[in-house]
Write a protein that holds these residues in place. Sequence first.
Motif, PDB file in Angstrom:
ATOM      1  N   GLY A 153     -10.649 -21.653 -43.288  1.00 46.17           N
ATOM      2  CA  GLY A 153     -11.668 -21.659 -42.250  1.00 46.17           C
ATOM      3  C   GLY A 153     -11.204 -21.179 -40.900  1.00 46.17           C
ATOM      4  O   GLY A 153     -11.992 -20.710 -40.086  1.00 46.17           O
ATOM      5  N   ASP A 154      -9.902 -21.261 -40.626  1.00 49.63           N
ATOM      6  CA  ASP A 154      -9.374 -20.895 -39.316  1.00 49.63           C
ATOM      7  C   ASP A 154      -8.478 -19.653 -39.343  1.00 49.63           C
ATOM      8  O   ASP A 154      -7.767 -19.398 -38.393  1.00 49.63           O
ATOM      9  N   GLY A 155      -8.456 -18.919 -40.415  1.00 49.49           N
ATOM     10  CA  GLY A 155      -7.571 -17.767 -40.530  1.00 49.49           C
ATOM     11  C   GLY A 155      -6.952 -17.748 -41.916  1.00 49.49           C
ATOM     12  O   GLY A 155      -7.650 -17.730 -42.920  1.00 49.49           O
ATOM     13  N   TRP A 156      -5.619 -17.803 -41.964  1.00 49.36           N
ATOM     14  CA  TRP A 156      -4.877 -17.815 -43.221  1.00 49.36           C
ATOM     15  C   TRP A 156      -3.944 -19.026 -43.225  1.00 49.36           C
ATOM     16  O   TRP A 156      -3.426 -19.412 -42.160  1.00 49.36           O
ATOM     17  N   SER A 157      -3.681 -19.556 -44.408  1.00 48.41           N
ATOM     18  CA  SER A 157      -2.710 -20.645 -44.528  1.00 48.41           C
ATOM     19  C   SER A 157      -1.984 -20.518 -45.859  1.00 48.41           C
ATOM     20  O   SER A 157      -2.464 -19.865 -46.804  1.00 48.41           O
ATOM     21  N   CYS A 158      -0.823 -21.156 -45.909  1.00 52.95           N
ATOM     22  CA  CYS A 158      -0.047 -21.163 -47.145  1.00 52.95           C
ATOM     23  C   CYS A 158       0.681 -22.492 -47.290  1.00 52.95           C
ATOM     24  O   CYS A 158       0.912 -23.201 -46.306  1.00 52.95           O
ATOM     25  N   MET A 203      -7.750 -36.923 -35.820  1.00 55.62           N
ATOM     26  CA  MET A 203      -6.659 -35.990 -35.622  1.00 55.62           C
ATOM     27  C   MET A 203      -7.205 -34.728 -34.964  1.00 55.62           C
ATOM     28  O   MET A 203      -8.276 -34.250 -35.316  1.00 55.62           O
ATOM     29  N   GLY A 204      -6.463 -34.147 -34.022  1.00 58.78           N
ATOM     30  CA  GLY A 204      -6.910 -32.975 -33.293  1.00 58.78           C
ATOM     31  C   GLY A 204      -6.829 -31.711 -34.121  1.00 58.78           C
ATOM     32  O   GLY A 204      -6.254 -31.666 -35.196  1.00 58.78           O
ATOM     33  N   ARG A 205      -7.443 -30.700 -33.590  1.00 59.39           N
ATOM     34  CA  ARG A 205      -7.425 -29.394 -34.234  1.00 59.39           C
ATOM     35  C   ARG A 205      -6.013 -28.809 -34.167  1.00 59.39           C
ATOM     36  O   ARG A 205      -5.322 -28.925 -33.165  1.00 59.39           O
ATOM     37  N   ARG A 206      -5.595 -28.148 -35.236  1.00 57.12           N
ATOM     38  CA  ARG A 206      -4.255 -27.567 -35.264  1.00 57.12           C
ATOM     39  C   ARG A 206      -4.192 -26.351 -34.346  1.00 57.12           C
ATOM     40  O   ARG A 206      -5.207 -25.694 -34.101  1.00 57.12           O
ATOM     41  N   PRO A 207      -2.998 -26.022 -33.861  1.00 57.67           N
ATOM     42  CA  PRO A 207      -2.867 -24.814 -33.041  1.00 57.67           C
ATOM     43  C   PRO A 207      -3.211 -23.572 -33.869  1.00 57.67           C
ATOM     44  O   PRO A 207      -3.219 -23.617 -35.100  1.00 57.67           O
ATOM     45  N   ALA A 208      -3.448 -22.463 -33.204  1.00 52.78           N
ATOM     46  CA  ALA A 208      -3.854 -21.232 -33.895  1.00 52.78           C
ATOM     47  C   ALA A 208      -2.808 -20.747 -34.892  1.00 52.78           C
ATOM     48  O   ALA A 208      -3.137 -20.162 -35.918  1.00 52.78           O
ATOM     49  N   ARG A 209      -1.550 -20.960 -34.591  1.00 55.88           N
ATOM     50  CA  ARG A 209      -0.487 -20.574 -35.520  1.00 55.88           C
ATOM     51  C   ARG A 209       0.604 -21.636 -35.482  1.00 55.88           C
ATOM     52  O   ARG A 209       0.806 -22.270 -34.459  1.00 55.88           O
ATOM     53  N   GLY A 210       1.257 -21.807 -36.615  1.00 56.33           N
ATOM     54  CA  GLY A 210       2.320 -22.799 -36.663  1.00 56.33           C
ATOM     55  C   GLY A 210       2.815 -23.018 -38.074  1.00 56.33           C
ATOM     56  O   GLY A 210       2.410 -22.334 -39.023  1.00 56.33           O
ATOM     57  N   TRP A 215       0.391 -21.459 -41.033  1.00 55.75           N
ATOM     58  CA  TRP A 215      -0.961 -20.967 -40.784  1.00 55.75           C
ATOM     59  C   TRP A 215      -0.945 -20.037 -39.578  1.00 55.75           C
ATOM     60  O   TRP A 215      -0.063 -20.113 -38.725  1.00 55.75           O
ATOM     61  N   ALA A 216      -1.928 -19.142 -39.548  1.00 55.65           N
ATOM     62  CA  ALA A 216      -2.078 -18.181 -38.447  1.00 55.65           C
ATOM     63  C   ALA A 216      -3.465 -17.548 -38.554  1.00 55.65           C
ATOM     64  O   ALA A 216      -4.122 -17.662 -39.594  1.00 55.65           O
ATOM     65  N   PRO A 217      -3.890 -16.861 -37.509  1.00 59.17           N
ATOM     66  CA  PRO A 217      -5.203 -16.214 -37.556  1.00 59.17           C
ATOM     67  C   PRO A 217      -5.311 -15.102 -38.603  1.00 59.17           C
ATOM     68  O   PRO A 217      -6.396 -14.802 -39.072  1.00 59.17           O
ATOM     69  N   ASP A 218      -4.172 -14.475 -38.969  1.00 62.81           N
ATOM     70  CA  ASP A 218      -4.219 -13.368 -39.921  1.00 62.81           C
ATOM     71  C   ASP A 218      -3.125 -13.523 -40.973  1.00 62.81           C
ATOM     72  O   ASP A 218      -2.216 -14.331 -40.848  1.00 62.81           O
ATOM     73  N   ARG A 219      -3.241 -12.734 -42.028  1.00 60.25           N
ATOM     74  CA  ARG A 219      -2.318 -12.785 -43.167  1.00 60.25           C
ATOM     75  C   ARG A 219      -0.876 -12.557 -42.737  1.00 60.25           C
ATOM     76  O   ARG A 219       0.029 -13.302 -43.107  1.00 60.25           O
ATOM     77  N   GLY A 262       0.536 -12.816 -39.775  1.00 59.77           N
ATOM     78  CA  GLY A 262       1.035 -13.904 -38.937  1.00 59.77           C
ATOM     79  C   GLY A 262       1.400 -15.125 -39.748  1.00 59.77           C
ATOM     80  O   GLY A 262       2.370 -15.829 -39.450  1.00 59.77           O
ATOM     81  N   CYS A 263       0.629 -15.390 -40.791  1.00 57.55           N
ATOM     82  CA  CYS A 263       0.929 -16.522 -41.662  1.00 57.55           C
ATOM     83  C   CYS A 263       2.254 -16.305 -42.398  1.00 57.55           C
ATOM     84  O   CYS A 263       3.057 -17.229 -42.528  1.00 57.55           O
ATOM     85  N   VAL A 264       2.496 -15.085 -42.856  1.00 59.69           N
ATOM     86  CA  VAL A 264       3.782 -14.779 -43.501  1.00 59.69           C
ATOM     87  C   VAL A 264       4.929 -15.010 -42.513  1.00 59.69           C
ATOM     88  O   VAL A 264       5.942 -15.627 -42.854  1.00 59.69           O
ATOM     89  N   ALA A 265       4.772 -14.550 -41.282  1.00 59.57           N
ATOM     90  CA  ALA A 265       5.822 -14.746 -40.270  1.00 59.57           C
ATOM     91  C   ALA A 265       6.063 -16.227 -40.012  1.00 59.57           C
ATOM     92  O   ALA A 265       7.210 -16.673 -39.878  1.00 59.57           O
ATOM     93  N   GLN A 266       4.999 -17.027 -39.964  1.00 59.20           N
ATOM     94  CA  GLN A 266       5.153 -18.463 -39.771  1.00 59.20           C
ATOM     95  C   GLN A 266       5.831 -19.118 -40.976  1.00 59.20           C
ATOM     96  O   GLN A 266       6.621 -20.058 -40.826  1.00 59.20           O
ATOM     97  N   ALA A 267       5.548 -18.633 -42.175  1.00 56.35           N
ATOM     98  CA  ALA A 267       6.199 -19.169 -43.373  1.00 56.35           C
ATOM     99  C   ALA A 267       7.705 -18.887 -43.343  1.00 56.35           C
ATOM    100  O   ALA A 267       8.509 -19.739 -43.748  1.00 56.35           O
ATOM    101  N   VAL A 268       8.091 -17.715 -42.849  1.00 57.75           N
ATOM    102  CA  VAL A 268       9.519 -17.414 -42.703  1.00 57.75           C
ATOM    103  C   VAL A 268      10.160 -18.411 -41.732  1.00 57.75           C
ATOM    104  O   VAL A 268      11.226 -18.969 -42.010  1.00 57.75           O
ATOM    105  N   ALA A 269       9.509 -18.652 -40.605  1.00 59.86           N
ATOM    106  CA  ALA A 269      10.041 -19.612 -39.635  1.00 59.86           C
ATOM    107  C   ALA A 269      10.146 -21.004 -40.248  1.00 59.86           C
ATOM    108  O   ALA A 269      11.132 -21.722 -40.031  1.00 59.86           O
ATOM    109  N   ALA A 270       9.153 -21.401 -41.040  1.00 61.34           N
ATOM    110  CA  ALA A 270       9.182 -22.714 -41.690  1.00 61.34           C
ATOM    111  C   ALA A 270      10.340 -22.813 -42.673  1.00 61.34           C
ATOM    112  O   ALA A 270      11.030 -23.836 -42.735  1.00 61.34           O
ATOM    113  N   LEU A 271      10.568 -21.753 -43.443  1.00 61.36           N
ATOM    114  CA  LEU A 271      11.690 -21.746 -44.387  1.00 61.36           C
ATOM    115  C   LEU A 271      13.003 -21.930 -43.634  1.00 61.36           C
ATOM    116  O   LEU A 271      13.806 -22.792 -43.975  1.00 61.36           O
TER     117      LEU A 271
END
Length: 142
Positions: free
Chosen positions: A131-136, A1-8, A23-27, A29-38
Motif C-alpha cells: 500500500g505504501d510502495g514496495w516491501s520485502c 503504532m505510527g506510520r512507518r517512514p517512507a523508506r527503511g 521498504w521504500a517507495p519504489d522497487r 529503493g526497497c532492494v537498496a534498503q534490503a542490502v542495508a538490512a543485511l
Amino acid sequence: MGRRPARGHRRVPHTADVRIEAWAPDREGCVAQAVAALVDSFVDPGRAEPDGRAAFRLPAGEDPDLLVGVLDEVIFRLETEGVLPLATEVRPTDDGGLRVEWRIVHADAVEATGAVPKAVSLHGLRFAPDGDGWSCAVTLDV
C-alpha cells in the motif's frame, strides 16, 4: 503504532536464522534498503568511510529473483573479496534487470555484531508492491 517512514529496514525476531524486512517507495529503493538490512544484521558500520566502489548488473527476472541476486552478491563479495557495501544505489535497466552500484568498505574496518549470513533462504521470501510502495521480507541463513 505510527506510520512507518517512507523508506527503511529492520531486523525481526526469528527462531534460528536472521529475518529482515525493508521498504521504500519504489522497487529499487526497497532492494537498496534490503542490502542495508543485511549488512546491519551482522556489523556495525559505525563511522566507517567507503574506500572503494563496485558495480554489477543483473539480467531481467522476476522481482524476488532480482532481490535474492543482489543479496547473494553481498554475501559473495564478502566471502571472496572481504568487502561490504556501505551505500547502495539501484537503477532499473532497459531490459528489466537491475544495475547496482556500491560504495564499499573492507570488512575488517567495521565491527562485527552478529553471525555472518551464509545464504539467502527462499523460504518465506516476500518482495512486492504494498500500500505504501514496495516491501520485502527475507530470511538469512547464518
